[in-house]
Design an enzyme around this catalytic site. Structure first.
Site, mmCIF file in Angstrom:
data_model
loop_
_atom_site.group_PDB
_atom_site.id
_atom_site.type_symbol
_atom_site.label_atom_id
_atom_site.label_comp_id
_atom_site.label_asym_id
_atom_site.label_seq_id
_atom_site.Cartn_x
_atom_site.Cartn_y
_atom_site.Cartn_z
ATOM 1 N N ARG A 19 0.791 -1.217 0.006
ATOM 2 C CA ARG A 19 -0.106 -0.009 0.014
ATOM 3 C C ARG A 19 0.903 1.276 0.123
ATOM 4 O O ARG A 19 0.796 1.968 -1.022
ATOM 5 C CB ARG A 19 -1.323 -0.134 1.178
ATOM 6 C CG ARG A 19 -2.227 0.834 1.091
ATOM 7 C CD ARG A 19 -1.829 2.550 1.361
ATOM 8 N NE ARG A 19 -1.261 2.824 2.607
ATOM 9 C CZ ARG A 19 -0.828 3.975 2.809
ATOM 10 N NH1 ARG A 19 -1.110 5.042 2.201
ATOM 11 N NH2 ARG A 19 -0.283 4.310 4.042
ATOM 12 N N ASP A 20 1.639 1.374 1.115
ATOM 13 C CA ASP A 20 2.197 2.747 1.210
ATOM 14 C C ASP A 20 3.359 2.983 0.150
ATOM 15 O O ASP A 20 3.789 3.983 -0.462
ATOM 16 C CB ASP A 20 2.878 2.827 2.537
ATOM 17 C CG ASP A 20 3.277 4.324 3.021
ATOM 18 O OD1 ASP A 20 2.638 5.177 2.412
ATOM 19 O OD2 ASP A 20 4.031 4.415 3.796
ATOM 20 N N HIS A 54 6.132 3.979 12.438
ATOM 21 C CA HIS A 54 6.107 3.976 10.951
ATOM 22 C C HIS A 54 7.182 5.012 10.744
ATOM 23 O O HIS A 54 6.939 6.156 10.602
ATOM 24 C CB HIS A 54 4.894 4.259 10.539
ATOM 25 C CG HIS A 54 4.774 4.603 9.271
ATOM 26 N ND1 HIS A 54 4.160 3.400 8.140
ATOM 27 C CD2 HIS A 54 4.901 5.518 8.102
ATOM 28 C CE1 HIS A 54 4.130 3.685 7.135
ATOM 29 N NE2 HIS A 54 4.767 5.192 6.917
ATOM 30 N N HIS A 58 9.980 6.769 8.172
ATOM 31 C CA HIS A 58 10.658 6.707 6.859
ATOM 32 C C HIS A 58 12.071 7.123 7.134
ATOM 33 O O HIS A 58 12.592 7.842 7.897
ATOM 34 C CB HIS A 58 10.031 8.061 6.249
ATOM 35 C CG HIS A 58 8.737 7.551 5.500
ATOM 36 N ND1 HIS A 58 8.351 7.900 4.207
ATOM 37 C CD2 HIS A 58 7.489 6.978 6.061
ATOM 38 C CE1 HIS A 58 7.084 7.351 3.936
ATOM 39 N NE2 HIS A 58 6.681 6.896 5.099
ATOM 40 N N CYS A 93 8.711 10.348 -0.536
ATOM 41 C CA CYS A 93 8.171 11.470 0.250
ATOM 42 C C CYS A 93 7.973 12.446 -0.789
ATOM 43 O O CYS A 93 9.015 13.039 -1.375
ATOM 44 C CB CYS A 93 9.145 11.774 1.121
ATOM 45 S SG CYS A 93 8.823 13.091 2.158
ATOM 46 N N ASN A 95 10.060 4.514 3.187
ATOM 47 C CA ASN A 95 9.950 3.775 4.256
ATOM 48 C C ASN A 95 11.215 2.989 4.362
ATOM 49 O O ASN A 95 11.985 2.708 3.603
ATOM 50 C CB ASN A 95 8.712 2.871 4.218
ATOM 51 C CG ASN A 95 7.307 3.401 4.217
ATOM 52 O OD1 ASN A 95 7.158 3.654 5.233
ATOM 53 N ND2 ASN A 95 6.961 3.598 3.237
#
Lengths: 315, 315
Positions: free
Chosen positions: A17-18, A209, A211, A242, A251
């Site tokens: 997803r991310d 979470h 990055h 980002c 991530n």
């Protein structure tokens, strides 16, 4: 620093997803399913499969239903779907996810940019999502974006973080993800924030979470572990990015996280070799170099043959 | 984790030596001098200027004498030269460095590969170097390459590290650099190794030299700080590399280290903006992309304008 008492670090892969939502080229649905099935067998505790965000906002995830329907679920893996609003919740119910993830920015400027709502309006919307989840017996994880820094407002006061955490708590949520959305947090901030949150909410499970935009993700994870956080998001191959830091990494790569945990004898149950084989496929799939140190350099324990003759200094 | 008691983290930039020696194209001598002069004004505590290694082994540093003679020294910066052997020591005496750095691999296979000597032979050679230094009133820093992992032997027992540390100590050396030569160390190994060394040698100043090959350098620095190490090597722009991990990053970038220290309110005296301006020049100088997160993404405190309309989720 002591890591003897830790039984398990749970790793959730958010790549499908991310990670994939940042890919410009559409990844074929059957490839997404293949990726999730492979991750399911790698030993990760959870996978963030997809999102029920409007397809116009994130065309990459237009196939959320088909993906959720066709993946082969493993009983030891939790499959989650990101649910941004009430409309998404109604769409998500038939998907039978193990968990819904909320995503709410704790800062006003980012909240408005992401959801076109104020912090309070966004929390109200999430209350409706939680109600639908409860009616359908689905667990909800609250998510606090920009909790460790905002691209528009900079450093975020702990009060802002607490405000959202309390709102989530009063909705009955007992698992909250704290996000360094733009990869700007440092270990001291992570440590003090998480310590305070754990002290305030001893019955809440927190996850981080992080990055890796500024190379600090593993240092931040170390700080998180020291503060008592044992749930970490990561993304296979370091997928993701980002939008506010062009050229920056996304991530923390799942393989980089698991590699460090392995070296530290911290059990995650994830098989690093499987991850490395998956990230090779992922690189072919996305068609660009991955931001994963272990994918590039190989694991630490990889030995080399000693040269016969003298070689150059490499100190 | 507590960082309140720390007055100063000393940063040594090793870019001009350890970084540039990995560059294939020759960097003009005047450019090296310009780089060192700029670093001298950035606030770093020390600079590893060059090496008196044989020019056939490292042609990049053939101009060691000219560089040492022509840099503008600042009184608050220590200028060091790497001295690999007795012949190098004789060559180094007229250079008037503030400090000589030894470099010795604690593992047999790497020691032989690097110096064509066994560990004991190499230590004997270094004893001669120390003698010459003492005669000329020059401080010596001992260096322990592969102390945190060897590309040929893998994990290194603490006994091997201790063996070299004791040899250095008995030579009268009271500053020892511990190197993760191939960037394979993890925070637990760094913490336990440094804790034990500091306990054994309370009157020795230790420094850490950490490569970022597997993305763990900042996490390892955090572990080092927690163990009580307050001296760190770093390389402007992350210059340097690892001959055993092609495509991998080299030393931790000075700007990435200082950026993290700044965010954590750990005083280093180094000006991040000056570093970032230097690394821009360095990128032009070496003609390839730098492995520095902050050079790529910008510092954490860099704010962005909030968009007017709704943008894509970036959680």
């Amino acid at each position: 620093m002591s890591w003897q008492h830790i039984d398990l670090i749970k790793v959730k892969d958010v790549g499908p997803r991310d990670g994939l939502q940042m890919e410009k080229a559409f990844i074929p649905t059957e490839e997404k399913i293949k990726l999730i099935n492979a991750l399911s067998k790698s030993g990760v505790s959870a996978i963030q499969v997809t999102s029920v965000v409007h397809p116009k906002a994130v065309p990459q995830l237009v196939d959320a239903e088909i993906v959720m329907k066709n993946i082969e679920r493993q009983s030891n893996v939790k499959y989650s779907v990101l649910v941004p609003n009430e409309r998404g919740a109604e769409r998500a119910v038939p998907m039978q996810a193990d968990e819904w993830e909320l995503m709410h920015s704790v800062t006003e400027a980012h909240c408005r940019a992401n959801s076109n709502k104020s912090v309070d309006e966004s929390l109200k919307e999430h209350e409706k999502v939680v109600k639908i989840a409860r009616q359908n017996n689905i667990t909800v994880q609250g998510g606090m974006a920009t909790a460790l820094g905002c691209p528009f407002e900079g450093r975020v006061s702990f009060e802002r973080v607490l405000y959202t955490a309390e709102a989530y708590y009063s909705m009955g949520i007992r698992h909250i993800g704290v996000a360094d959305t733009i990869g700007c947090a440092d270990p001291k901030l992570v440590y003090t924030t998480m310590k305070q949150l754990i002290d305030k909410f001893p019955d809440v499970e927190f996850s981080l979470h992080l990055h890796n935009t500024r190379g600090m993700a593993l240092a931040n994870i170390l700080a998180g572990i020291n503060a008592g956080v044992f749930n970490y998001d990561a993304s296979i191959g370091g997928l993701g990015g980002c939008p506010y830091a062009p050229g920056a990494t996304g991530n923390i790569a799942t393989e980089d996280l698991v590699h460090m945990l392995d070296l530290m004898d911290l059990h995650s149950g994830v098989n690093l070799n499987e991850l490395l084989s998956i990230s090779k496929d992922v690189e072919r799939l996305v068609g660009h170099e991955l931001e994963s140190a272990i994918h590039r350099a190989g694991p630490s324990y990889q030995l080399h043959a000693a040269p016969d003759a003298q070689v150059k200094l490499d100190h």
